[in-house]
Design an enzyme around this catalytic site. Structure first.
Site, PDB file in Angstrom:
ATOM      1  N   ARG A  42      40.041   3.072 -12.033  1.00  0.00           N
ATOM      2  CA  ARG A  42      41.046   2.125 -11.544  1.00  0.00           C
ATOM      3  C   ARG A  42      41.426   2.346 -10.093  1.00  0.00           C
ATOM      4  O   ARG A  42      41.461   1.404  -9.298  1.00  0.00           O
ATOM      5  CB  ARG A  42      42.345   2.244 -12.358  1.00  0.00           C
ATOM      6  CG  ARG A  42      42.384   1.470 -13.625  1.00  0.00           C
ATOM      7  CD  ARG A  42      43.285   2.179 -14.603  1.00  0.00           C
ATOM      8  NE  ARG A  42      42.612   3.403 -14.986  1.00  0.00           N
ATOM      9  CZ  ARG A  42      41.696   3.455 -15.958  1.00  0.00           C
ATOM     10  NH1 ARG A  42      41.439   2.393 -16.667  1.00  0.00           N
ATOM     11  NH2 ARG A  42      41.068   4.581 -16.232  1.00  0.00           N
ATOM     12  N   THR A  43      41.760   3.595  -9.765  1.00  0.00           N
ATOM     13  CA  THR A  43      42.302   3.841  -8.427  1.00  0.00           C
ATOM     14  C   THR A  43      41.254   3.493  -7.373  1.00  0.00           C
ATOM     15  O   THR A  43      41.515   2.764  -6.418  1.00  0.00           O
ATOM     16  CB  THR A  43      42.758   5.316  -8.301  1.00  0.00           C
ATOM     17  OG1 THR A  43      43.666   5.589  -9.363  1.00  0.00           O
ATOM     18  CG2 THR A  43      43.423   5.577  -6.973  1.00  0.00           C
ATOM     19  N   LYS A  78      26.718  21.405   0.023  1.00  0.00           N
ATOM     20  CA  LYS A  78      26.161  22.373   0.994  1.00  0.00           C
ATOM     21  C   LYS A  78      27.232  23.335   1.472  1.00  0.00           C
ATOM     22  O   LYS A  78      26.971  24.170   2.339  1.00  0.00           O
ATOM     23  CB  LYS A  78      25.579  21.620   2.202  1.00  0.00           C
ATOM     24  CG  LYS A  78      24.452  20.677   1.853  1.00  0.00           C
ATOM     25  CD  LYS A  78      23.939  19.997   3.123  1.00  0.00           C
ATOM     26  CE  LYS A  78      22.956  18.893   2.782  1.00  0.00           C
ATOM     27  NZ  LYS A  78      22.684  18.040   3.960  1.00  0.00           N
ATOM     28  N   ARG A 134      41.112  11.626  -3.240  1.00  0.00           N
ATOM     29  CA  ARG A 134      41.471  12.220  -4.536  1.00  0.00           C
ATOM     30  C   ARG A 134      40.767  13.568  -4.630  1.00  0.00           C
ATOM     31  O   ARG A 134      39.567  13.660  -4.342  1.00  0.00           O
ATOM     32  CB  ARG A 134      41.048  11.328  -5.693  1.00  0.00           C
ATOM     33  CG  ARG A 134      41.180  12.048  -7.034  1.00  0.00           C
ATOM     34  CD  ARG A 134      41.006  11.146  -8.207  1.00  0.00           C
ATOM     35  NE  ARG A 134      42.158  10.275  -8.385  1.00  0.00           N
ATOM     36  CZ  ARG A 134      42.337   9.485  -9.455  1.00  0.00           C
ATOM     37  NH1 ARG A 134      41.426   9.461 -10.409  1.00  0.00           N
ATOM     38  NH2 ARG A 134      43.395   8.728  -9.552  1.00  0.00           N
ATOM     39  N   HIS A 145      50.686  11.323  -7.102  1.00  0.00           N
ATOM     40  CA  HIS A 145      49.815  10.144  -7.130  1.00  0.00           C
ATOM     41  C   HIS A 145      50.680   8.935  -6.724  1.00  0.00           C
ATOM     42  O   HIS A 145      50.979   8.072  -7.529  1.00  0.00           O
ATOM     43  CB  HIS A 145      49.258   9.989  -8.548  1.00  0.00           C
ATOM     44  CG  HIS A 145      48.105   9.043  -8.696  1.00  0.00           C
ATOM     45  ND1 HIS A 145      47.682   8.194  -7.697  1.00  0.00           N
ATOM     46  CD2 HIS A 145      47.290   8.804  -9.756  1.00  0.00           C
ATOM     47  CE1 HIS A 145      46.659   7.483  -8.135  1.00  0.00           C
ATOM     48  NE2 HIS A 145      46.398   7.834  -9.381  1.00  0.00           N
TER      49      HIS A 145
HETATM   50  C1  NCD Z   1      45.737   8.868 -13.736  1.00  0.00           C
HETATM   51  C2  NCD Z   1      45.349  10.001 -12.814  1.00  0.00           C
HETATM   52  O1  NCD Z   1      44.208  10.052 -12.318  1.00  0.00           O
HETATM   53  O2  NCD Z   1      46.224  10.814 -12.539  1.00  0.00           O
HETATM   54  N1  NCD Z   1      44.803   7.826 -13.727  1.00  0.00           N
HETATM   55  C3  NCD Z   1      44.997   6.821 -12.827  1.00  0.00           C
HETATM   56  O3  NCD Z   1      44.920   7.013 -11.637  1.00  0.00           O
HETATM   57  N2  NCD Z   1      45.332   5.625 -13.314  1.00  0.00           N
HETATM   58  C4  NCD Z   1      46.126   9.299 -15.089  1.00  0.00           C
HETATM   59  C5  NCD Z   1      45.177  10.134 -15.905  1.00  0.00           C
HETATM   60  O4  NCD Z   1      44.074  10.489 -15.476  1.00  0.00           O
HETATM   61  O5  NCD Z   1      45.561  10.449 -17.035  1.00  0.00           O
END
Ligand code: NCD
Length: 311
Positions: free
Chosen positions: A53-54, A82, A103, A131
């Site tokens: 999703r993100t 590397k 991320r 997040h």
């Molecule tokens: C979440 C995350 O990556 O923190 N997912 C997201 O970004 N929608 C929640 C999760 O992984 O449980």
């Protein structure tokens, strides 16, 4: 909005949040109006952890604003294998892109990386830390379904490792909210988060519970989270809590008729699919809101970076 980087939701004031949500609502109502607004802009994606999703909603958002993305791709096929440091990687990719989305499995990675770059860096999740862009789409969804003031919310599941929870609870403390945290004792909110929430100027009320039952009838929103298996130092510890705090239609029998059930997704077994077709379920709408909200955020940050006045 005047922020170079977005690392945690602690940076966001109530006004900042409302600015992003209002812009998202405007964009949602007329996407065509911004279709070329950021033509030629490139967003750099650096995902060191899985994401559906993100990552895809950032990509969609940038493309729907007329821009495009440059993607580091899977860690396995990048120079990370590397031995390149994160600091070097972001310094290189900032030369290719106008803003970066990162991320990373390590808490604090986004803060560290942001110190090496001049383009805006957006934290798309740092380990069990924060997040903040997920929080903005969560708030948008809450505002649409229940309103953000005089809100009673239950946040349930893995509150220890769940970064979406940490970011959401800080942001909600800008509003008149009663926050109920429901988890097994071993997965309670980190004590520093509880401390910070108690200190919050606007006096959000917080309470911790080990069972949903006692507070379910009072909730406007129930925010369910996945147990973050990948963050447990010991698989046995995970097995002890796996499968706890699931909801199904029977669990919700005492809920208010207008309860909104949310989840950042992916879900494993926390929400019975039988809830999907009920009026409670808002989690797919929530995921879709990632696009207008990230469009709004990118629009505001990129316009700032170009020195344009807020519109
Ligand atoms: C979440 C995350 O990556 O923190 N997912 C997201 O970004 N929608 C929640 C999760 O992984 O449980």
């Amino acid at each position: 909005m005047r922020h170079d980087h977005l690392i945690t939701s602690k940076q966001l004031s109530r006004t900042d949040i409302e600015t992003v949500l209002d812009r998202a609502a405007e964009i949602d109502a007329d996407r065509a109006a911004v279709a070329d607004r950021h033509a030629g802009t490139l967003l750099g994606l650096l995902f060191y952890e899985p994401s559906t999703r993100t990552k895809m909603s950032f990509e969609t958002a940038m493309k729907r604003l007329g821009g495009d993305i440059v993607d580091m791709g899977a860690v396995e096929s990048s120079s990370v294998t590397k031995g390149e440091t994160l600091a070097d990687t972001v310094r290189v990719i900032e030369g290719y892109a106008d803003a970066l989305v990162l991320r990373h499995p390590k808490q604090g990675a986004a803060t560290m990386a942001s110190e090496f770059v001049d383009v805006p860096l957006l934290n798309a999740g740092d380990g069990a830390g924060h997040h903040p862009t997920q929080t903005l789409l969560d708030l948008y969804t809450i505002r649409e379904n229940a309103g953000l003031d005089d809100l009673t919310i239950g946040i349930m599941g893995d509150l220890k490792y769940g970064r979406t929870v940490h970011s959401l609870s800080y942001a909600l403390s800008n509003f008149d909210t009663r926050q109920h945290f429901i988890s097994p004792e071993s997965l309670q909110l980190p004590r520093e988060v509880v401390y910070d929430l108690h200190q919050a100027q606007d006096g959000t009320q917080i309470r911790e519970h080990d069972s949903l039952e006692e507070i379910l009838p009072s909730l406007d929103v129930l925010y369910v989270t996945r147990i973050q298996r990948e963050r447990f130092p010991d698989e046995n510890e995970y097995q002890q809590v796996a499968g706890e705090y699931q909801i199904d239609p029977e669990t919700l029998e005492d809920a208010a008729d207008d309860l909104t059930v949310m989840h950042p997704l992916p879900r494993v077994d926390e929400i019975d699919p039988a809830i999907d077709d009920t009026d409670y379920a808002a989690y797919f709408e929530q995921a879709h809101n990632g696009v207008p909200v990230r469009m709004a955020l990118l629009d505001l940050l990129l316009s700032d970076a170009r020195g344009e006045d807020d519109e």
